[in-house]
Enzyme design. Structure first.
Site, PDB file in Angstrom:
ATOM      1  N   GLU A  70       0.831  -1.208   0.000  1.00  0.00           N
ATOM      2  CA  GLU A  70       0.000   0.000   0.000  1.00  0.00           C
ATOM      3  C   GLU A  70       0.858   1.247   0.000  1.00  0.00           C
ATOM      4  O   GLU A  70       0.541   2.246  -0.653  1.00  0.00           O
ATOM      5  CB  GLU A  70      -0.936  -0.005   1.219  1.00  0.00           C
ATOM      6  CG  GLU A  70      -1.943   1.133   1.246  1.00  0.00           C
ATOM      7  CD  GLU A  70      -1.452   2.385   1.977  1.00  0.00           C
ATOM      8  OE1 GLU A  70      -2.220   3.365   2.037  1.00  0.00           O
ATOM      9  OE2 GLU A  70      -0.314   2.390   2.489  1.00  0.00           O
ATOM     10  N   GLY A 114     -10.821   5.838  11.379  1.00  0.00           N
ATOM     11  CA  GLY A 114      -9.661   5.787  12.244  1.00  0.00           C
ATOM     12  C   GLY A 114      -9.753   6.871  13.305  1.00  0.00           C
ATOM     13  O   GLY A 114     -10.657   7.708  13.284  1.00  0.00           O
ATOM     14  N   SER A 164     -27.219  23.711 -16.034  1.00  0.00           N
ATOM     15  CA  SER A 164     -28.621  23.313 -15.902  1.00  0.00           C
ATOM     16  C   SER A 164     -28.805  21.810 -16.099  1.00  0.00           C
ATOM     17  O   SER A 164     -29.658  21.185 -15.447  1.00  0.00           O
ATOM     18  CB  SER A 164     -29.483  24.087 -16.902  1.00  0.00           C
ATOM     19  OG  SER A 164     -29.031  23.887 -18.235  1.00  0.00           O
ATOM     20  N   HIS A 215     -14.829   8.108 -10.970  1.00  0.00           N
ATOM     21  CA  HIS A 215     -16.016   8.554 -10.233  1.00  0.00           C
ATOM     22  C   HIS A 215     -16.279  10.029 -10.549  1.00  0.00           C
ATOM     23  O   HIS A 215     -15.414  10.878 -10.320  1.00  0.00           O
ATOM     24  CB  HIS A 215     -15.805   8.359  -8.730  1.00  0.00           C
ATOM     25  CG  HIS A 215     -17.074   8.174  -7.961  1.00  0.00           C
ATOM     26  ND1 HIS A 215     -17.988   9.178  -7.783  1.00  0.00           N
ATOM     27  CD2 HIS A 215     -17.589   7.085  -7.323  1.00  0.00           C
ATOM     28  CE1 HIS A 215     -19.006   8.726  -7.059  1.00  0.00           C
ATOM     29  NE2 HIS A 215     -18.784   7.452  -6.776  1.00  0.00           N
ATOM     30  N   TYR A 274      -4.392  13.671  -2.369  1.00  0.00           N
ATOM     31  CA  TYR A 274      -5.207  13.136  -1.287  1.00  0.00           C
ATOM     32  C   TYR A 274      -6.559  13.828  -1.204  1.00  0.00           C
ATOM     33  O   TYR A 274      -7.601  13.224  -1.278  1.00  0.00           O
ATOM     34  CB  TYR A 274      -4.517  13.343   0.065  1.00  0.00           C
ATOM     35  CG  TYR A 274      -3.390  12.409   0.359  1.00  0.00           C
ATOM     36  CD1 TYR A 274      -3.493  11.052   0.108  1.00  0.00           C
ATOM     37  CD2 TYR A 274      -2.208  12.886   0.916  1.00  0.00           C
ATOM     38  CE1 TYR A 274      -2.459  10.196   0.402  1.00  0.00           C
ATOM     39  CE2 TYR A 274      -1.167  12.036   1.219  1.00  0.00           C
ATOM     40  CZ  TYR A 274      -1.298  10.691   0.960  1.00  0.00           C
ATOM     41  OH  TYR A 274      -0.268   9.847   1.265  1.00  0.00           O
TER      42      TYR A 274
END
Length: 705
Positions: A408, A509, A594, A654, A665
């Site tokens: 990671e 967290g 719009s 996305h 980040y």
């Protein structure tokens, strides 16, 4: 690395790979603040919560923090993790990938003053008698993952936090950048983007340091002793970390979009890794470099850039100082090497509905008590809790998959490769992904999530006692710090690949607050000794965060109807739309939004309809109708990723939120539109109004009844 995402306090801006960014997007409140008593537990919930033992959590944390486990170097730890899960009833395996990583060989840094004298940096953290792992012979050198092998000798310039706006400010001040070395302060954008930006402005090397001005109130200047004698930052601490260009794409730089396996074709990695050398240093060794710039260029107080000036006894002048030169060398060893994801499974009764829970296992250091092994210890204890529930004869409705990711830290490599390999199964079955990563680095609860998870996430908080004071719930502690706002996901931890493949995601967290002991992020001092002495003595916060994750997972895996709140997503979309209008109104041109407003209204209608269908399914106890609702809840996020990737960074699909192109980040909402407006590219902004609207309409169509 959590976040980024949005989290809680602005006292610090850590450029971190796996912890929540301390910055607020501040949308209109999605979850209203309130004070409620502790919610009673059901019998199943009580079994799960009472299974948590702070002493065994401490034992797990001790194991993980007493042996080197840099990415791709400790298969034994991966197997140990799988074995613990197996003991608790999970079916386990190791998934292996052959990934590009690089490892440190040698490095050096020296400053030659105009008078010819030389300061040579040690590039090491002090060995502490009180903290045994700081002296281990296999401790990891200070370095940047994916850094460039090379040498540079030149005058140098202090560039603040290394954002594009910082470099532009320097150009306006006529500070020469071409051919110089950058000296940058951590905070703000992801560290890899600091190095990238330095190269884009013609600089030939980059040196990164942590400033105690980002440590909140617990500093030596405020009278606190430095670690190990007290809770303030040890002056020799160094933040290691990756310098991959995380906002372009994460994962193995040589296999973009497909898994790294034996025989996988290898692409050119240059689009996402630096072309100039970089080195991280401590603030103790940054002081001579900064002090040598005093009186040259523009004083920091006159630069007029956010957080340019820190807390050290220097002027933070830009420089360069004529005749003062840095000489730096960074030598790395490239490797195509195995990494191992540990995977544990409890099969549910509904095979096409799956909950994935994960944290990563690799660390830049021997320790990693907070990052990542507060999360590692919690997930082992979570497996124990579910094992006790399984022993009663219980079986989850949905399949639970528990993952311990490798690599990671280099760039979300283990999780990205796993998602790329299993993408068809994941998008066909996954209900949600829950990420823990840095479970505890302080006492301030942090939560970022896709909005449909906000209600179940905050309601579950009301079932957990928070150790700060008697009778205080986790919800009480969280709502005080967050003002009742669930954060927006950006990037920086392993939820990223799930989110950008249209899977509902959540990151949690407990973070360092301004009055908490300083968390030595990616330093040798993120150790078991630090955690057991200062971070969480007794491991009570670990136990509370673990109880929270476990109960949240239980409901997502077991409730007859997936506990989503779709109107909360409408509220979020309208909030982000208002923010977009503010951005457009502050620009030089107008953009017709719009179509986007109409798409949000269409989504609102579908969200209202599907919630009514859910109520009907529950009130009539119609199993088939519940399945219809569950599949709509499971799948609607896929619509947001159906319009293609963002410009020049196709990984990020996305349309509602993504990491900022110059942050790595922190989140940008409606990123295709917002970033085009900020860049002054209004034709692209108009295009992305259409593409964003398409994504929202497709999500609405999935929900439509």
């Amino acid at each position: 690395m959590h976040p980024y995402l949005l989290s809680f306090l602005i006292f610090a801006s850590l450029a971190t790979g796996c912890v929540r960014d301390h910055a607020f997007h501040r949308p209109r409140s999605i979850v209203k603040r309130q004070s409620t008593p502790l919610t009673p537990l059901t019998s199943d919930e009580a079994i799960l919560a009472n299974s948590f033992d702070n002493n065994t959590v401490s034992d797990w944390n001790y194991y993980y923090t007493h042996g080197a486990h840099l990415a791709g170097t400790n298969r034994t730890m991966a197997q140990w993790t799988a074995d613990r899960w197996s003991e608790n009833g999970f079916q386990t395996r190791l998934d292996e990938y052959l990934t590009y990583l690089n490892y440190p060989v040698s490095h050096s840094l020296s400053l030659t003053y105009p008078n010819g004298s030389v300061f040579k940096a040690s590039l090491e953290e002090a060995v502490l008698m009180e903290d045994e792992t700081t002296s281990y012979p296999d401790r990891i050198p200070t370095f940047n993952g994916y850094s460039f092998t090379g040498n540079a000798t030149a005058e140098y310039v202090y560039v603040g936090r290394g954002q594009v706006a910082d470099f532009e400010a320097l150009l306006r001040l006529s500070v020469p950048l071409e051919g110089k070395i950058a000296l940058a302060k951590y905070g703000g954008p992801f560290r890899g983007l600091k190095v990238k930006n330095a190269a884009l402005y013609g600089m030939i090397g980059c040196v990164l340091f942590t400033d105690p001005g980002d440590d909140g109130n617990i500093t030596e200047a405020n009278g606190y002793a430095a670690y190990p004698d007290g809770p303030a930052r040890n002056p020799t601490s160094v933040q290691r970390g990756s310098v991959q260009f995380l906002s372009t794409y994460p994962g193995d730089p040589t296999t973009p979009g497909y898994p790294s396996k034996e025989g996988s074709p290898r692409a050119d990695k240059s689009p996402v890794v630096p072309s100039i050398p970089s080195l991280p240093i401590s603030y103790a060794e940054a002081i001579p470099l900064l002090r040598a710039l005093d009186g040259f260029g523009t004083p920091g107080s006159q630069v007029n850039r956010t957080k340019w000036v820190g807390a050290l006894n220097v002027t933070y002048s830009t420089g360069p100082t004529p005749g003062a030169t840095l000489s730096m060398s960074n030598v790395m060893r490239d490797a195509i090497t195995p990494i191992w994801d540990a995977v544990g499974i409890i099969n549910g009764t509904v095979q096409d509905e799956v909950l994935v829970i994960g944290n990563h296992r690799d660390a830049w250091i021997v320790g990693g008590a907070a990052d990542p092994h507060s999360g590692s210890a919690i997930t082992v204890e979570l497996s124990k809790a579910f094992g006790k529930l399984l022993a009663t004869g219980w079986k989850p409705r949905r399949t639970i998959v528990l993952c311990s990711w490798d690599a990671e830290e280099y760039g979300l490599v283990g999780s990205t490769e796993w998602v790329e390999e299993h993408i068809a199964w994941l998008t066909g079955s996954t209900v949600a992904y829950l990420n823990i990563d840095v479970g505890v680095s302080g006492k301030t609860p942090g939560l970022s999530a896709t909005p449909e998870l906000s209600t179940i996430a905050t309601n579950t908080m009301k079932k957990i006692l928070w150790p700060t004071s008697p009778n205080e719930t986790l919800y009480d502690a969280w709502s005080v710090e967050s003002d009742g706002e669930v954060g927006v996901l950006g990037s920086g931890s392993d939820y990223t690949s799930f989110l950008h493949n249209g899977i509902s995601s959540l990151d949690m967290g407990a973070d360092q607050g301004p009055d908490d002991p300083v968390y030595h992020y990616h330093s040798n001092y993120d150790s078991y000794h630090w955690m057991s002495t200062y971070g969480d003595p007794g491991y009570h916060y670990h136990a509370a965060m673990g109880q929270y994750l476990t109960l949240l997972a239980y409901h997502l895996a077991n409730d007859e109807v997936i506990p989503y709140d779709l109107p909360a997503y409408t509220t979020a979309l309208r909030s982000y739309y208002d923010d977009l209008l503010e951005t457009i109104n502050s620009s030089s041109e107008t953009v017709d939004t719009s179509e986007l407003a109409a798409a949000i209204t269409q989504f609102e209608t579908s969200a209202t309809e599907v919630m009514a269908l859910m109520d009907q399914a529950v009130s009539t106890d119609d199993a088939a109708l519940k399945t219809v609702v569950n599949h709509k809840f499971r799948d609607f996020q896929r619509g947001f990723t159906s319009a293609g990737g963002l410009p020049d960074r196709e990984f990020f699909k996305h349309v509602v939120n993504a990491p900022g192109i110059d942050t790595g980040y922190a989140p940008t909402t409606f990123p295709g539109i917002t970033e085009a407006v900020v860049a002054g590219n209004f034709s692209r902004a108009a295009e992305w109004v259409g593409r964003t609207s398409l994504g929202i309409r497709r999500a609405a169509d999935i929900l439509k009844t």
